[in-house]
Structure formats: C-alpha cells, structure tokens
Design a protein around this motif. Sequence first.
Motif, PDB file in Angstrom:
ATOM      1  N   SER A   1       0.849  -1.187   0.000  1.00 53.00           N
ATOM      2  CA  SER A   1       0.000   0.000   0.000  1.00 53.00           C
ATOM      3  C   SER A   1       0.886   1.238   0.000  1.00 53.00           C
ATOM      4  O   SER A   1       2.085   1.165   0.272  1.00 53.00           O
ATOM      5  N   GLY A   2       0.288   2.356  -0.276  1.00 47.56           N
ATOM      6  CA  GLY A   2       1.023   3.616  -0.208  1.00 47.56           C
ATOM      7  C   GLY A   2       1.486   3.940   1.202  1.00 47.56           C
ATOM      8  O   GLY A   2       2.379   4.759   1.392  1.00 47.56           O
ATOM      9  N   LEU A   3       0.882   3.279   2.175  1.00 50.86           N
ATOM     10  CA  LEU A   3       1.276   3.519   3.565  1.00 50.86           C
ATOM     11  C   LEU A   3       2.630   2.924   3.922  1.00 50.86           C
ATOM     12  O   LEU A   3       3.228   3.304   4.924  1.00 50.86           O
ATOM     13  N   ALA A   4       3.135   2.009   3.110  1.00 49.32           N
ATOM     14  CA  ALA A   4       4.349   1.275   3.460  1.00 49.32           C
ATOM     15  C   ALA A   4       5.509   2.195   3.804  1.00 49.32           C
ATOM     16  O   ALA A   4       6.140   2.041   4.851  1.00 49.32           O
ATOM     17  N   VAL A   5       5.807   3.158   2.943  1.00 59.27           N
ATOM     18  CA  VAL A   5       6.974   4.011   3.206  1.00 59.27           C
ATOM     19  C   VAL A   5       6.767   4.817   4.485  1.00 59.27           C
ATOM     20  O   VAL A   5       7.706   5.030   5.246  1.00 59.27           O
ATOM     21  N   LEU A   6       5.543   5.234   4.747  1.00 55.05           N
ATOM     22  CA  LEU A   6       5.255   6.020   5.945  1.00 55.05           C
ATOM     23  C   LEU A   6       5.466   5.183   7.213  1.00 55.05           C
ATOM     24  O   LEU A   6       6.187   5.587   8.132  1.00 55.05           O
ATOM     25  N   VAL A   7       4.880   4.005   7.238  1.00 54.66           N
ATOM     26  CA  VAL A   7       4.993   3.124   8.403  1.00 54.66           C
ATOM     27  C   VAL A   7       6.441   2.653   8.587  1.00 54.66           C
ATOM     28  O   VAL A   7       6.950   2.578   9.704  1.00 54.66           O
ATOM     29  N   GLU A   8       7.111   2.343   7.487  1.00 52.37           N
ATOM     30  CA  GLU A   8       8.506   1.901   7.581  1.00 52.37           C
ATOM     31  C   GLU A   8       9.419   3.026   8.073  1.00 52.37           C
ATOM     32  O   GLU A   8      10.361   2.758   8.829  1.00 52.37           O
ATOM     33  N   CYS A   9       9.160   4.251   7.680  1.00 52.85           N
ATOM     34  CA  CYS A   9       9.936   5.379   8.217  1.00 52.85           C
ATOM     35  C   CYS A   9       9.730   5.494   9.730  1.00 52.85           C
ATOM     36  O   CYS A   9      10.676   5.783  10.467  1.00 52.85           O
TER      37      CYS A   9
ATOM     38  N   VAL B   1      15.476  10.669   8.561  1.00 55.40           N
ATOM     39  CA  VAL B   1      14.250   9.856   8.585  1.00 55.40           C
ATOM     40  C   VAL B   1      13.035  10.755   8.782  1.00 55.40           C
ATOM     41  O   VAL B   1      11.991  10.551   8.140  1.00 55.40           O
ATOM     42  N   ASP B   2      13.161  11.756   9.629  1.00 51.55           N
ATOM     43  CA  ASP B   2      12.039  12.683   9.832  1.00 51.55           C
ATOM     44  C   ASP B   2      11.689  13.401   8.527  1.00 51.55           C
ATOM     45  O   ASP B   2      10.509  13.594   8.212  1.00 51.55           O
ATOM     46  N   GLU B   3      12.699  13.778   7.760  1.00 55.66           N
ATOM     47  CA  GLU B   3      12.452  14.451   6.477  1.00 55.66           C
ATOM     48  C   GLU B   3      11.801  13.487   5.482  1.00 55.66           C
ATOM     49  O   GLU B   3      10.861  13.866   4.777  1.00 55.66           O
ATOM     50  N   LEU B   4      12.282  12.250   5.413  1.00 56.35           N
ATOM     51  CA  LEU B   4      11.645  11.253   4.543  1.00 56.35           C
ATOM     52  C   LEU B   4      10.185  11.043   4.949  1.00 56.35           C
ATOM     53  O   LEU B   4       9.294  10.961   4.098  1.00 56.35           O
ATOM     54  N   HIS B   5       9.956  10.951   6.238  1.00 59.11           N
ATOM     55  CA  HIS B   5       8.589  10.759   6.746  1.00 59.11           C
ATOM     56  C   HIS B   5       7.715  11.949   6.380  1.00 59.11           C
ATOM     57  O   HIS B   5       6.573  11.776   5.930  1.00 59.11           O
ATOM     58  N   ARG B   6       8.226  13.150   6.536  1.00 61.30           N
ATOM     59  CA  ARG B   6       7.454  14.354   6.206  1.00 61.30           C
ATOM     60  C   ARG B   6       7.056  14.330   4.727  1.00 61.30           C
ATOM     61  O   ARG B   6       5.895  14.559   4.385  1.00 61.30           O
ATOM     62  N   ARG B   7       8.015  14.011   3.858  1.00 55.49           N
ATOM     63  CA  ARG B   7       7.725  13.977   2.425  1.00 55.49           C
ATOM     64  C   ARG B   7       6.702  12.885   2.100  1.00 55.49           C
ATOM     65  O   ARG B   7       5.786  13.100   1.307  1.00 55.49           O
TER      66      ARG B   7
END
Length: 175
Positions: free
Chosen positions: A100-108, A154-160
Amino acid sequence: MSATAGGPDRRTVLDVYLNDHLAGATAGAELARRMVREHDDPAYAEDLRRLAAEIAQDRRSLLGVLADLGIPVRHHKVYAAWLGEKAGRLKPNGRLLRRSGLAVLVECEAMRLGVQGKALLWRSLLAASPREPRLEPVRLRELLERAEGQLRAVDELHRRAATALLSAPGVTVSA
C-alpha cells in the motif's frame, strides 16, 4: 546500576543490553535494505541508500564494541530479530498482493524508532566510557552524532511521504 546480592553484575547487564541492541540493529539493517530495494521512487531512493549504508556500518560498529568488551554475540537473538523483521512484512495493509502507499510512511516510523534506540545506546555507552577504558568516547560521540543526523533524515523522509500520501487527491482523513 550496581550489582546487588543475587542481582546481575555489570558484565551480565552489558551482555544483555548490547546483544539486545545488536538484535535491534539486525532488524533495522534488514528493514533499511528492504526499503532500498522496494522504494525506487527518486524522491526517496538516494536518502534511503545512504541511510541503509550508515545503519549497516553502525551495526558493524556495535559488533566491534562487543568484541572490544569481550562479549559474545548471542546468535539466537540476532536470528530472532532477523526473522521478526521478515514476519513484520506480513502486516495487513488493505491490499491483498501488493504494497500500500502507507508502506513508506509506516517503515519510516519503524526506522525512526530503531535509530532513536541506537542514539540512546551510544549515549549510554558514552556515559559509561569514563569507567570502561575499552570504550572509545571519541568514536561513541561520532556514532551518536551520526544517529542524530539519521533521525533528521528519517524525519524528512517521513514528512515527504506523509505530505505525498495524505494530501493526494481522493485521500480523505476521517475522524
């Protein structure tokens, strides 16, 4: 923590503490490697490659600390963490066969927890270094600074990822 009658001695505490962190570092390195493989989006790829390389280096640094202190690696913990990371991939995500599109968010978020724990490890070892000559304070400070940089990355990746995912057309946030 001091040893008390019947309580653990400093060596036992260090053995458990460092091996638990090694298990976490193993899972974190696996997660970071998988994220590099699965998220080829240019918005994330370069930052993820750099983070994965640093996280793997930090794991090797932790193995060096264990060796310097003469603490054996508890392989059962390492293997359990490795398997745990693999099992974590089976989480339900609203899709049957694809991510799902959530993967990168949850993994971050998971990666941030791991990096935050690692920063606390380096800080704890730095605090212990005046009484343990085999711990190198200069190296521990470098590792702590790198972990703090990783937290910012990681915070920046999560924000994006959050911005891209949660502000996409058709996405609604319900209460």
